[in-house]
Design an enzyme around this catalytic site. Structure first.
Site, PDB file in Angstrom:
ATOM      1  N   LYS A 499      36.240  46.254  46.048  1.00 31.94           N
ATOM      2  CA  LYS A 499      35.902  45.475  44.847  1.00 31.94           C
ATOM      3  C   LYS A 499      34.644  46.092  44.243  1.00 31.94           C
ATOM      4  O   LYS A 499      33.547  45.943  44.757  1.00 31.94           O
ATOM      5  CB  LYS A 499      35.649  44.002  45.183  1.00 31.94           C
ATOM      6  CG  LYS A 499      35.470  43.140  43.948  1.00 31.94           C
ATOM      7  CD  LYS A 499      35.197  41.698  44.283  1.00 31.94           C
ATOM      8  CE  LYS A 499      35.222  40.853  43.015  1.00 31.94           C
ATOM      9  NZ  LYS A 499      34.376  41.362  41.943  1.00 31.94           N
ATOM     10  N   LYS A 675      39.654  37.550  46.907  1.00 31.14           N
ATOM     11  CA  LYS A 675      38.464  38.410  46.942  1.00 31.14           C
ATOM     12  C   LYS A 675      37.547  37.965  48.066  1.00 31.14           C
ATOM     13  O   LYS A 675      37.330  36.770  48.291  1.00 31.14           O
ATOM     14  CB  LYS A 675      37.737  38.400  45.595  1.00 31.14           C
ATOM     15  CG  LYS A 675      37.360  37.048  45.059  1.00 31.14           C
ATOM     16  CD  LYS A 675      36.673  37.192  43.694  1.00 31.14           C
ATOM     17  CE  LYS A 675      36.351  35.843  43.075  1.00 31.14           C
ATOM     18  NZ  LYS A 675      35.695  35.981  41.767  1.00 31.14           N
TER      19      LYS A 675
END
Length: 853
Positions: A499, A675
C-alpha cells in the site's frame, strides 16, 4: 416604482374610495423624489376632476345650486361625529363633502332619514349619479383651494410622509429589522406551503396510492424555476429520507408527464434539473466552478435590492444564511414592471456563463449576471439561487437520492398498474442499475437520456466505462489484525500488495491518442503531472486505449527509494512546467480497468492483472507494477507487512484474486479489498479524515496562532457536519503557522446552519467555512453527550467522540464532502474489540479537554 395612496371620502353617510396615483421615479442607487422641490406645492395629478368642491352645508345657509336638484336630506351632527370617530379609529381620514359630482364612483344607493313636519318617515333609497371625471390643467392655487375646501390637508401631509419614508428606505440604512428576521414564525412570509407526506408501508405502497395521476406543469417549452424551488422548500422542511425521495420522485414524474419523453426538451430539462439538485453545473472532472465569494454575492444583493451593504452583512451575521437574506430583501422591493418568470434553463445557462467568465473586469460582469437573476426572482427563488451561487444548497439532499428518485420516476411512468410486490422489485432493480451506471460513467448527460428513453434495463448496454470519464474508485475496508484477514478470506485465494503512500491516479488514454490523469475524487490532474504525461508512451506497447488504476508516489532518483507523501504534496497543482519540477514521481500500477475498447470491470482480478502485465512494461524510475505476493500464513503476511514498512509504504492491500467476488466495484468500500497498516494493529483500526470547522485561540507558546481546533465528520444524508473532537496534538510550530495562514480566507462570523455541535462546551473562538480536511489518528472512540458525530446511531441521545486524537497530515486530495462519513464513525465504534461502558461515559465528557495549547 410608484407610491399609491387612497383618499377616503364620506358623503351622506356613504364611504367611497378615490385613488390618486403619485408616481415617484427612483432607482436603487439614487432615488429622485418628485415631491422634493423648492416650492411647497402639490404634485401634478395624472387625472383631474371637474366640478368645484363645496364646503359642507351649514345650518341657516342655502345649499349650492347643484344640491337643489337632489332630494332633501341630511345626517344629524351626532351621527356624523360617531361615524367620523369610527373611521379615525380604523386609521382612515375623513373628508366631508356634499358635492356628488366630485365622487368618481359608480352609481350606488344611500339610505337617508327624511325629517318632515309630520314626523319621521321610513328610510327610502336614493340613487346616486355616476361621477364624471375629465382631465384638464389645474394650477397649484386651484389644487390648494380644493384641498382647503374639502379638508384633505391632513391626507396630503400623510402622502408626503409616506413617499419620503419610502425613498429614505432606499437611500439610507434600514431603520428597523425586517419582520422576516423576527423570532416570531407567524410574522414570516410564507410563499409556498411545503408538501408533507406520511410513508407508512414503504415507497411502493405510497406511490400506488398517491402518484397514479399527477397534474402536469403549466410551462410547455421549459420548466419554471419556481417549480423546482418549491420542491427544494418541501425537501428542506423534512428530515426523513424517504419523504425527500418521494417529493423528488413526484417532481421528476411530473416532468416526464409534462414533456414527451422522446423529445430533446424533456431530456435537456431532466439533465438541467439533476445538476441544479446536486448544485453543480458540470461533471466533477470538467473542473468548472462558479468562483464567487460570499462578499461579492452580498454586494450583488445590495445593488439589486437597493439596500446598503452594511445592512446586508448585518442581516447575514444575524440569520446565518445569505439566501434567506436575499429572499427577504427581494420580497420587500417594488419594481416598475414585472419581469418574466425564470425558467430552470435560463438559470442554468446563466450560472454556466458566470463560471466561464475570466479576464479583466470578470468579477463585475459576474455581479451583473447575478443582479439580472435576482431582479427576476420571485418568492423563494432568491433564497435557493444565492445558495446555488455559494455552492451550498443545504437542503439535506444527497446525490444518491437524486439518482434514485429519477430511477423511480422512470419506473412509475412506464408501469402504472403493478402490484405492490412487483413495483417494489422493479424500484429496487432500477435503483441499483442507476447507481452502478453512475459509478462507471459519472455523467448525467450520458445517463439520463437512455434511462428516459429505454428504461433502467438498458443502462447496462448504453452506460459503460469510457476513457476520458473517470471511474469512481474502488475502496478498501480497514482491518485491525492479520487474523481478521485470514478469517475473511478463509477458503478464498487472495493476494497481498504494497500500500503505497502517494496519490491515487487514474491514467486514461482515449481512442484519439489524447491522455488524461484523474484523482480519486475525479479531479483532472493532467496539468499537475506533465512529467507523467510525457512518459506514458514509454511504458505502453500497442495499446490504443486504456484506463489504469495507479498510485503516483514521490521518488528519490539518487537513492532509488520511495519518499513520503508530505514530499509529494509540495508539488504545484496548476501551471506546472516539466523543467521546473523538483519532486520526481513514479507510477505504481495495480489494476487495469479498460483496454482497447473493452471494459474489464466484470472480469476477475487475476484476469485483469494478467492483461496489465502483457499490455505494459516496467521502466525504472518511471513506471512499475505494485509489488505483490500470494500468501496464506499469518507469519508470511506479517513478514511482508514489515517489509513494506521498511520500503516506506503504509502497509498492505489484501485482495480477492479469483471468483465472482474479485470483480472491480466502483465507488464501493468493499470487504473484497482489505487494508492493513502497521498502526491498525492497535487502536481504532483506521485513521479518519475530518473537516476543520473551528479553532481556539492559542495560549503560552502558541500565542498568535491557533492552539486547538474543532473537527467534524460529514453526514451525506442530511448534508451537515457533526462535531467529533477537539485536537491540539501532532502539530509542529511550522505547521501551526502555516495552518493559521491557510485558514485566514475561510473565517466566517458565525457557524453555518448545517454545523451540529454543543453550543456550551465546544463553541470555538473562530469559525471556518468547511475547506480543509485533515487525517487524524486516535486511541479509540467513545460515547459522548457533547459531540454530535453519528448522533443517534449507537446511542439514541448521544454522539461519538475521539479520545486522544492527533494530527497526521493534510488531505488536500479530498473535498469536505469526501471526509469520513458519520456512518463510518459508528462502524469504527462498533468494531472496537473491547468497549467499557462506564469508561465511555466519563471519557466522552472529558474528551474535549484532551489537547494542549
Amino acid at each position: 416604482m410608484s407610491a399609491i395612496n387612497a383618499f377616503t371620502l364620506k358623503l351622506n353617510g356613504g364611504v367611497r374610495k378615490l385613488k390618486y396615483y403619485f408616481p415617484v421615479i427612483s432607482s436603487p442607487r439614487r432615488p429622485i423624489p418628485l415631491l422634493a422641490s423648492k416650492k411647497k406645492s402639490w404634485p401634478r395629478l395624472p387625472r383631474k376632476m371637474t366640478g368645484k368642491a363645496a364646503s359642507p352645508a351649514k345650518k341657516g345657509k342655502k345649499p349650492p345650486p347643484q344640491a337643489k336638484k337632489e332630494p332633501v336630506g341630511a345626517i344629524s351632527n351626532s351621527d356624523e361625529e360617531v361615524s367620523n370617530k369610527r373611521l379615525r379609529a380604523r386609521g382612515k381620514h375623513v373628508i366631508q363633502s356634499s358635492d356628488e359630482e366630485s365622487i368618481p364612483e359608480e352609481a350606488s344607493t344611500e339610505e337617508v332619514k327624511m325629517e318632515t313636519n309630520e314626523g319621521v318617515k321610513k328610510p327610502t333609497k336614493k340613487p346616486v349619479k355616476k361621477a364624471k371625471v375629465t382631465v384638464k390643467k389645474t394650477t397649484v392655487e386651484e389644487i390648494s383651494a380644493k384641498i382647503e375646501s374639502t379638508k384633505i390637508e391632513a391626507v396630503v401631509e400623510n402622502v408626503k410622509e409616506e413617499v419620503k419614508s419610502e425613498q429614505s428606505a432606499t437611500v439610507k440604512e434600514d431603520t428597523k429589522v425586517h419582520s422576516f428576521f423576527s423570532n416570531d414564525p407567524s410574522e414570516k412570509p410564507l410563499f409556498f406551503k411545503p408538501k408533507t407526506y406520511t410513508i407508512k408501508n414503504g415507497l411502493a405502497d405510497f406511490y400506488i396510492s398517491n402518484f397514479k395521476k399527477l397534474p402536469p406543469f403549466s410551462e410547455t417549452d421549459s420548466l419554471f424555476y419556481k417549480d423546482l424551488c418549491d420542491v427544494f422548500t418541501s425537501i428542506e422542511a423534512t428530515t426523513k429520507r424517504l419523504e425527500k425521495l418521494a417529493i423528488l420522485t413526484e417532481f421528476f414524474l411530473r416532468v416526464l408527464t409534462t414533456f414527451p419523453m422522446d423529445s430533446e426538451t424533456s431530456q435537456h430539462i431532466v439533465v438541467t434539473a439533476l445538476y441544479l439538485c446536486i448544485n453543480r453545473i458540470a461533471p466533477d472532472y470538467d473542473g468548472i466552478e462558479l468562483g464567487i465569494g460570499e462578499s461579492v454575492l452580498m454586494k450583488a444583493v445590495a445593488e439589486a435590492t437597493g439596500r446598503t451593504l452594511a445592512k446586508i452583512k448585518a442581516d447575514v451575521a444575524k440569520v446565518g444564511d445569505l439566501g434567506t437574506v436575499a429572499q427577504e430583501s427581494r420580497s420587500t422591493q417594488g419594481t416598475l414592471f414585472k419581469p418574466k418568470p425564470l425558467t430552470i434553463l435560463i438559470v442554468f445557462k446563466t450560472l454556466k456563463e458566470i463560471a466561464m467568465m475570466s479576464g479583466n473586469s470578470s468579477m463585475q460582469r459576474k455581479v451583473d449576471k447575478v443582479k439580472f437573476l435576482l431582479v427576476s426572482c420571485r418568492d423563494n427563488e432568491a433564497k435557493f439561487l444565492m445558495r446555488s451561487l455559494e455552492g451550498k444548497l443545504r437542503i439535506g439532499l444527497a446525490e444518491r437520492s437524486v439518482l434514485v428518485a429519477l430511477a423511480h420516476a422512470s419506473v412509475l411512468i412506464r408501469h402504472k398498474n403493478l402490484s405492490k410486490e412487483s413495483l417494489e422489485e422493479k424500484l429496487n432493480q432500477a435503483s441499483e442499475s442507476i447507481k452502478t451506471a453512475f459509478s462507471e460513467l459519472p455523467n448525467y448527460e450520458r445517463i439520463a437520456p437512455p434511462l428516459i428513453l429505454h428504461g433502467y434495463d438498458a443502462l447496462e448496454h448504453h452506460c459503460k466505462l469510457t476513457p476520458g470519464i473517470p471511474v469512481k474508485p474502488m475502496l478498501a475496508h480497514p482491518t485491525k489484525s492479520i487474523s481478521e484477514v485470514l478469517t475473511r478470506f478463509d477458503g478464498i485465494t487472495f493476494t497481498c500488495e504494497y500500500k503505497y503512500d502517494g496519490e491515487r491516479a487514474q491514467l486514461h488514454r482515449l481512442e484519439d491518442g489524447s491522455m488524461r490523469i484523474y484523482s480519486r475524487n475525479s479531479e483532472d490532474m493532467t496539468q499537475k503531472y506533465p512529467d507523467i504525461m510525457g512518459r506514458i508512451p514509454s511504458f505502453t506497447s500497442e495499446s490504443t486505449s486504456f484506463v489504469l488504476d495507479c498510485e503516483a508516489v514521490a521518488w528519490d532518483k539518487e537513492e532509488r527509494k520511495i519518499m513520503p507523501f508530505q514530499v509529494l504534496s509540495t508539488r504545484k497543482r496548476k501551471d506546472v512546467k516539466e523543467e521546473d519540477i523538483k519532486v520526481q514521481v513514479v507510477v505504481f500500477a495495480f489494476d487495469l480497468l479498460y483496454l482497447n475498447g473493452q471494459s474489464l470491470l466484470r472480469e476477475s482480478f487475476a484476469e485483469r492483472r494478467a492483461k496489465m502485465f502483457s499490455a505494459f512494461k516496467e521502466v525504472e524510475g518511471v513506471f512499475t507494477f505494485a509489488k505483490s505476493m500470494v500468501l496464506t500464513q499469518v507469519e508470511e503476511i506479517q513478514s511482508f507487512l514489515d517489509e513494506s514498512i521498511v520500503d516506506n509504504c503504509e502497509g498492505l492491500m489484501v485482495k480477492t484474486l479469483d471468483g465472482a467476488e474479485s470483480t472491480y466495484e466502483p465507488s464501493k468500500r468493499s470487504r473484497n479489498w482489505l487494508k492493513v497498516k502497521k498502526d491498525y494493529l492497535a487502536g481504532i483500526g483506521d485513521s479518519l479524515d475530518l473537516v476543520v470547522i473551528g479553532a481556539y485561540a492559542g495560549r503560552g507558546k502558541r500565542t498568535g496562532v491557533y492552539g486547538g481546533y474543532l473537527l467534524a465528520c460529514y453526514d451525506p444524508d442530511n448534508d451537515e457536519y457533526q462535531s467529533i473532537c477537539k485536537i491540539g496534538t501532532g502539530f509542529s510550530e511550522q505547521a501551526l503557522e502555516s495552518q493559521y495562514e491557510q485558514l485566514k480566507p475561510h473565517i466566517i462570523s458565525a457557524p453555518k446552519p448545517y454545523y451540529k455541535y454543543d453550543h456550551d462546551s465546544t463553541k470555538p473562538d473562530v469559525w471556518f467555512e468547511p475547506s480543509l480536511v485533515w487525517e487524524v489518528k486516535a486511541a479509540d472512540l467513545s460515547i459522548s453527550p457533547i459531540y454530535k458525530a453519528a448522533y443517534g446511531r449507537v446511542d439514541p441521545s448521544k454522539g461519538i467522540s475521539l479520545r486522544f486524537p492527533r494530527f497526521i497530515r493534510l488531505r488536500d486530495d479530498k473535498s469536505p464532502e469526501q471526509a469520513t462519513a458519520c456512518s463510518q464513525v459508528a462502524e469504527f465504534y462498533n468494531q472496537q474489540a473491547v468497549i467499557n461502558q462506564q469508561t465511555s461515559k466519563s471519557a466522552g465528557a472529558c474528551a474535549d479537554d484532551e489537547f494542549d495549547y
